[in-house]
Design a protein around this motif. Structure first.
Motif, PDB file in Angstrom:
ATOM      1  N   ALA A 212       5.725   6.554   4.531  1.00  0.00           N
ATOM      2  CA  ALA A 212       5.064   7.712   5.085  1.00  0.00           C
ATOM      3  C   ALA A 212       4.993   7.413   6.526  1.00  0.00           C
ATOM      4  CB  ALA A 212       3.834   8.374   4.363  1.00  0.00           C
ATOM      5  N   ARG A 213       4.809   6.039   6.967  1.00  0.00           N
ATOM      6  CA  ARG A 213       4.442   6.017   8.282  1.00  0.00           C
ATOM      7  C   ARG A 213       5.748   5.250   8.903  1.00  0.00           C
ATOM      8  NH1 ARG A 213      -0.649   6.126   7.698  1.00  0.00           N
ATOM      9  NH2 ARG A 213      -1.399   6.063  10.187  1.00  0.00           N
ATOM     10  N   ARG A 231       6.134  17.028  11.527  1.00  0.00           N
ATOM     11  CA  ARG A 231       5.803  16.894   9.788  1.00  0.00           C
ATOM     12  C   ARG A 231       5.605  15.500   9.573  1.00  0.00           C
ATOM     13  NH1 ARG A 231      10.134  21.063  10.325  1.00  0.00           N
ATOM     14  NH2 ARG A 231      11.679  19.480  10.107  1.00  0.00           N
ATOM     15  N   PHE A 232       6.496  14.644  10.165  1.00  0.00           N
ATOM     16  CA  PHE A 232       6.295  13.401  10.065  1.00  0.00           C
ATOM     17  C   PHE A 232       4.934  12.992  10.153  1.00  0.00           C
ATOM     18  CE2 PHE A 232       6.889   9.128  12.173  1.00  0.00           C
ATOM     19  CZ  PHE A 232       6.619   8.374  11.170  1.00  0.00           C
ATOM     20  N   ALA A 233       4.540  13.017  11.411  1.00  0.00           N
ATOM     21  CA  ALA A 233       3.127  12.576  12.029  1.00  0.00           C
ATOM     22  C   ALA A 233       2.041  13.256  11.146  1.00  0.00           C
ATOM     23  CB  ALA A 233       3.285  13.184  13.396  1.00  0.00           C
ATOM     24  N   ALA A 248      -4.418   8.481  19.169  1.00  0.00           N
ATOM     25  CA  ALA A 248      -4.371   7.315  18.456  1.00  0.00           C
ATOM     26  C   ALA A 248      -3.653   7.223  17.300  1.00  0.00           C
ATOM     27  CB  ALA A 248      -6.070   6.877  17.759  1.00  0.00           C
ATOM     28  N   HIS A 249      -3.524   8.260  16.361  1.00  0.00           N
ATOM     29  CA  HIS A 249      -2.897   8.578  15.322  1.00  0.00           C
ATOM     30  C   HIS A 249      -1.326   8.145  15.482  1.00  0.00           C
ATOM     31  CE1 HIS A 249      -1.383   9.711  11.231  1.00  0.00           C
ATOM     32  NE2 HIS A 249      -0.899  10.560  11.699  1.00  0.00           N
ATOM     33  N   LEU A 250      -0.853   8.751  16.547  1.00  0.00           N
ATOM     34  CA  LEU A 250       0.897   8.497  16.826  1.00  0.00           C
ATOM     35  C   LEU A 250       1.004   7.010  17.181  1.00  0.00           C
ATOM     36  CD1 LEU A 250       1.548  11.585  19.139  1.00  0.00           C
ATOM     37  CD2 LEU A 250       1.800  11.409  16.691  1.00  0.00           C
ATOM     38  N   THR A 251       0.062   6.209  17.518  1.00  0.00           N
ATOM     39  CA  THR A 251       0.461   4.749  17.661  1.00  0.00           C
ATOM     40  C   THR A 251       0.204   4.020  16.335  1.00  0.00           C
ATOM     41  OG1 THR A 251      -1.681   4.106  18.087  1.00  0.00           O
ATOM     42  CG2 THR A 251      -0.893   5.088  19.953  1.00  0.00           C
ATOM     43  N   THR A 252       0.190   4.630  15.306  1.00  0.00           N
ATOM     44  CA  THR A 252       0.000   4.196  13.918  1.00  0.00           C
ATOM     45  C   THR A 252       1.223   4.485  13.024  1.00  0.00           C
ATOM     46  OG1 THR A 252      -1.207   5.464  12.733  1.00  0.00           O
ATOM     47  CG2 THR A 252      -2.463   4.105  14.003  1.00  0.00           C
ATOM     48  N   LEU A 253       2.157   5.062  13.907  1.00  0.00           N
ATOM     49  CA  LEU A 253       3.186   5.541  13.177  1.00  0.00           C
ATOM     50  C   LEU A 253       4.496   4.511  13.673  1.00  0.00           C
ATOM     51  CD1 LEU A 253       3.402   9.026  13.541  1.00  0.00           C
ATOM     52  CD2 LEU A 253       2.565   7.931  11.819  1.00  0.00           C
TER      53      LEU A 253
END
Length: 367
Positions: A212-213, A231-233, A248-253
């Motif tokens: 998922a990440r 959709r991925f994010a 912050a969430h985008l940096t954990t992908l």
């Protein structure tokens, strides 16, 4: 969460993701590199982790240095105007780092996986909230996440993203070539003291960590790149409440190719030996810095089984006839694209494209 709050969050995600694909409107072809290396001491015990505190102290006088959760050393000079200059600057930083560490008995290995220490032996050396949240999240999925955080070392090649339609094609091309690049420069044959059945051990770890990440093989499939990435994010769950903020969430992908506003970050390559640094950078940038090359890649590979290519890269690798044939084709495209680049933009042939075919055993390829 209220309906209004959900709408605002959705809008924030859309705006943030769209900004990741802004592109460089000045027509530049800048290249940035990030190289991760595994620190070790020969004595008293090579399996003993090198504390980040020791690394920080020894490297205090070296610029553009960072660290990863397992104590990997990260070199990240700023972008250069050409690929050749980016390689030269990175090599200078690496020489300085190696000299500073050697003075205190510490050495650096350019490999994709730590050859000596297990994730448990290494421990989590960076313990801020982000890394502790990642560690907890990955542990719920399986053991690969700890390996990803603590044992892996990669080479990231960043190339300016063209705006508009050309950028869409460039994004798709980057995702299509990534499993081939991973196989071509695979350098992860030993892990935790054990010889693996593949040179693609780091790629295997990435595939198993958290689909998922990572989304290997699922991105770059559609011309609607913003919607696809959105959709991925939004499918990947936040690691914690503190990391639920959109930015912050985008940096954990951690996809194989990550959009970063004005540039694309190609994350598929293992940390390679110094002799392969120039060839890896030359091939990646030649394929992505010339619009015609990206067009040819998408035309040739559109519809190919990209998840299947990733599975091959994690297994038999470049020895497999499908990956070997694709690699030969990409080298030909890169050699043709090089003619459209300014003189001196790529590393010289003996340190660049002319060495790639030899590196992979692609003897049928000629300039």
């Amino acid at each position: 969460m209220t309906t209004t709050a959900m709408r605002l969050q959705k809008l924030a995600f859309e705006e943030a993701v769209e900004a990741q694909f802004d592109g460089a409107y000045d027509g530049s072809r800048r290249v940035g590199l990030e190289r991760e290396l595994i620190a070790y001491r020969h004595s008293p015990d090579i399996t003993e982790p090198v504390p980040v505190a020791d690394l920080r102290k020894a490297l205090a006088g070296v610029t553009d240095v960072g660290f990863e959760p397992g104590g990997q050393v990260e070199l990240h000079p700023g972008p250069s105007e050409t690929a050749a200059a980016a390689v030269a600057v990175l090599r200078e930083r690496e020489r300085a780092a190696r000299a500073a560490l050697a003075a205190v008995g510490i050495h650096l290995a350019a490999v994709g996986l730590d050859p000596w220490r297990s994730p448990e032996r290494l421990g989590l050396q960076l313990t801020d909230h982000r890394y502790r949240a990642m560690d907890r999240h990955f542990d719920k999925i399986g053991p690969a996440g700890r390996r990803f955080m603590r044992q892996t070392a990669g080479l990231q090649v960043c190339v300016d993203l063209r705006p508009g339609v050309e950028g869409v094609v460039q994004w798709r091309a980057a995702n299509l070539i990534s499993p081939v690049l991973a196989a071509l420069f695979a350098n992860s044959r030993v892990c935790g003291g054990r010889r693996l059945n593949t040179d693609g051990g780091r790629t295997a770890v990435c595939l198993a960590t958290d689909p998922a990440r990572m989304a290997y093989g699922r991105l770059g499939r559609s011309p609607g790149l913003v919607g696809e990435y959105l959709r991925f994010a939004t499918t990947a769950p936040p690691l914690s409440e503190r990391l639920a903020d959109v930015d912050a969430h985008l940096t954990t992908l951690f996809p194989a190719v990550r959009p970063r506003g004005r540039y694309l970050e190609v994350r598929a390559l293992d940390s390679v030996p110094g002799s392969d640094l120039g060839p890896a950078v030359a091939l990646t940038t030649a394929l992505l810095a010339v619009p015609g090359a990206a067009d040819e890649i998408v035309s040739a590979l559109d519809g190919i089984d990209v998840p299947g290519l990733w599975a091959l890269a994690a297994g038999p690798g470049i020895r497999h006839p499908i990956l070997n044939g694709l690699a030969a084709g990409l080298v030909r495209i890169a050699q043709a694209a090089a003619a459209d680049l300014p003189s001196g933009y790529l590393p010289p042939d003996q340190d660049g494209l002319a060495r790639v075919a030899e590196r992979a055993g692609l003897r049928s390829v000629r300039p």
